[in-house]
Design an enzyme around this catalytic site. Structure first.
Site, PDB file in Angstrom:
ATOM      1  N   ILE A  53      14.696  79.927  45.770  1.00 34.63           N
ATOM      2  CA  ILE A  53      14.010  80.904  46.893  1.00 34.63           C
ATOM      3  C   ILE A  53      14.154  82.142  46.042  1.00 34.63           C
ATOM      4  O   ILE A  53      14.939  82.766  45.575  1.00 34.63           O
ATOM      5  CB  ILE A  53      15.652  80.962  47.980  1.00 34.63           C
ATOM      6  CG1 ILE A  53      16.389  79.690  48.499  1.00 34.63           C
ATOM      7  CG2 ILE A  53      15.081  81.985  48.795  1.00 34.63           C
ATOM      8  CD1 ILE A  53      15.276  79.127  49.473  1.00 34.63           C
ATOM      9  N   HIS A  54      12.649  82.260  46.502  1.00 29.79           N
ATOM     10  CA  HIS A  54      12.319  83.882  45.959  1.00 29.79           C
ATOM     11  C   HIS A  54      11.540  84.510  46.696  1.00 29.79           C
ATOM     12  O   HIS A  54      11.536  86.036  46.515  1.00 29.79           O
ATOM     13  CB  HIS A  54      12.129  83.515  44.812  1.00 29.79           C
ATOM     14  CG  HIS A  54      10.603  83.238  44.074  1.00 29.79           C
ATOM     15  ND1 HIS A  54      10.536  82.085  45.104  1.00 29.79           N
ATOM     16  CD2 HIS A  54       9.461  84.107  44.050  1.00 29.79           C
ATOM     17  CE1 HIS A  54       8.622  82.275  44.258  1.00 29.79           C
ATOM     18  NE2 HIS A  54       9.029  83.331  43.968  1.00 29.79           N
ATOM     19  N   ARG A  55      10.789  84.445  47.446  1.00 33.90           N
ATOM     20  CA  ARG A  55       9.146  85.009  48.342  1.00 33.90           C
ATOM     21  C   ARG A  55       9.892  86.378  48.773  1.00 33.90           C
ATOM     22  O   ARG A  55      11.114  86.563  49.891  1.00 33.90           O
ATOM     23  CB  ARG A  55       9.305  84.454  49.708  1.00 33.90           C
ATOM     24  CG  ARG A  55       8.261  83.441  48.673  1.00 33.90           C
ATOM     25  CD  ARG A  55       6.499  83.741  48.392  1.00 33.90           C
ATOM     26  NE  ARG A  55       6.005  82.224  47.226  1.00 33.90           N
ATOM     27  CZ  ARG A  55       5.119  82.508  46.840  1.00 33.90           C
ATOM     28  NH1 ARG A  55       4.055  84.080  47.471  1.00 33.90           N
ATOM     29  NH2 ARG A  55       4.065  81.494  46.320  1.00 33.90           N
TER      30      ARG A  55
END
Ligand code: UDP
Length: 357
Positions: free
Chosen positions: A205-207
């Protein structure tokens, strides 16, 4: 000898560039690499250069951790100076980061032709920084290397001339095919994390659209925490996400680890049962590794994966649990069609550049 300046800065660009650098090396083209510094930690940058044998950047601009305008502006200035000195025949940019936009803009202003790898991707969500970067870069480019039919159609609808749109497949497929054997031989990730044969979920998860809202980020990590009561969840955590998490979510069953190298990642994708991600690249790698993917976003640029039933949008976030239950024992139809080409995209791109610059 003709000269190309490649602009890189972020993790997915190192992986894509590795495939082309290898081909440049075999041909009559000189590649000069500028690393903007957008990603700079050892495990977000150097490890990819080492493992994938990407040539050391000729220029390192060390521009990192700034607001979009500040970062893009400083990159523009730094890249322009190099382009004025190097006078390349073309500039090559990848994907949709601030480094992509700055590289393309610097080149466009100097009338240097631009090659854009991964052109034509659209989420149609202008609140995403990546969407702005993509659209602008495509409209400045001379050669638009589109990975999919959808990307070609998106570009045609925006009025880009047909001769500029070149469907070549996806270089990330080239990368998986080329490096999977090395990953098998060199990565000890399963042992390091302590995975024997138990099935596990791989998550990333990084957006910005997920990490910029505390509410969303908490909702996603709470969902993963619930899953980890029943199943093993492995999550290599992006530094930005790490800096924004409200508390420590890790447990024995929810292994939150530092970002890992590409070889480790390929191996985890190969051995996992299911993937949960908001990454663009990981959605495709799930497919390359015959794994279903749950994408924690409201839309995706990789629509063909959703249309063919390989990828599922967890929208709203609370649907993650149901999707995991539905997909856990579902068989993946590996008799899939070549949605992303045949693993020869880098060669096709270099063939075209060699003939045209
Ligand atoms: N990746 C990696 N290590 C990690 C997480 C991701 O090597 O800890 C790789 C992943 O396999 C894929 C690429 O990084 O090839 C995707 O990059 P990212 O998710 O950062 O960006 P995006 O694809 O969303 O632009």
């Amino acid at each position: 000898m003709k000269k190309i300046v490649t602009i890189l800065g972020a993790r997915p660009q190192f992986i894509k560039a590795a495939t082309l650098s290898r081909v440049f090396h075999e041909r009559d083209l000189k590649e000069v690499i500028i690393h903007t510094g957008q990603h700079y930690d050892w495990n977000m940058s150097d490890i990819f250069f080492e493992q994938m044998a990407i040539p050391k950047p000729n220029y390192a601009l060390s521009i990192n951790s700034k607001h979009h305008g500040d970062m893009t502006g400083k990159m523009l200035e730094g890249i322009e100076k190099v382009l004025l000195d190097e006078k390349p025949n073309a500039v090559l940019v990848y994907g949709d980061t601030n480094s992509t936009l700055a590289g393309a803009l610097a080149a466009a202003k100097l009338h240097i032709p631009i090659a854009h790898v991964e052109a034509g991707l659209r989420s149609f969500n202008r609140r995403m920084p990546e969407e702005i970067n993509r659209v602008l870069t495509d409209h400045m480019s001379t050669w638009l290397f589109a990975p999919t039919t959808t990307a070609v159609n998106n570009l045609s609808k925006e009025g880009i001339t047909q001769e500029s749109i070149l469907q070549v497949g996806d270089v990330m497929y080239d990368a998986v095919l080329f490096y999977q054997k090395m990953a098998q031989q060199q990565s000890d990730v399963l042992k390091r994390i302590g995975i024997n044969s138990e099935p596990f979920i791989l998550a990333t998860i990084h957006r910005a659209e997920n990490t910029n809202s505390q509410e969303k980020l908490r909702a996603i990590f709470s969902q993963l925490e619930i899953l980890a009561k029943e199943k093993l969840v492995i999550l290599p955590l992006h530094p930005r996400t790490k800096s924004l998490l409200d508390r420590d979510y890790s447990t024995d069953q929810f292994k939150i680890i530092d970002p890992i190298g590409y070889f480790d990642m390929i191996l985890l994708q190969k051995h996992c049962k299911l993937i949960i991600t908001d990454s663009g690249g990981v959605q495709k790698e799930a497919f390359f590794n015959n794994k279903f993917c749950i994408t924690v976003r409201e839309e995706t640029e990789w629509v063909e994966l959703v249309e063919h039933g390989f990828n599922f949008l967890a929208n709203p976030i609370s649907t993650i649990q149901t999707l995991v239950t539905q997909l856990w024992d579902r068989e993946f139809d590996s008799k899939k069609n070549n949605l992303y080409g045949i693993g020869k995209s880098a060669e096709k791109i270099v063939d075209i550049l060699e003939k045209n610059i």
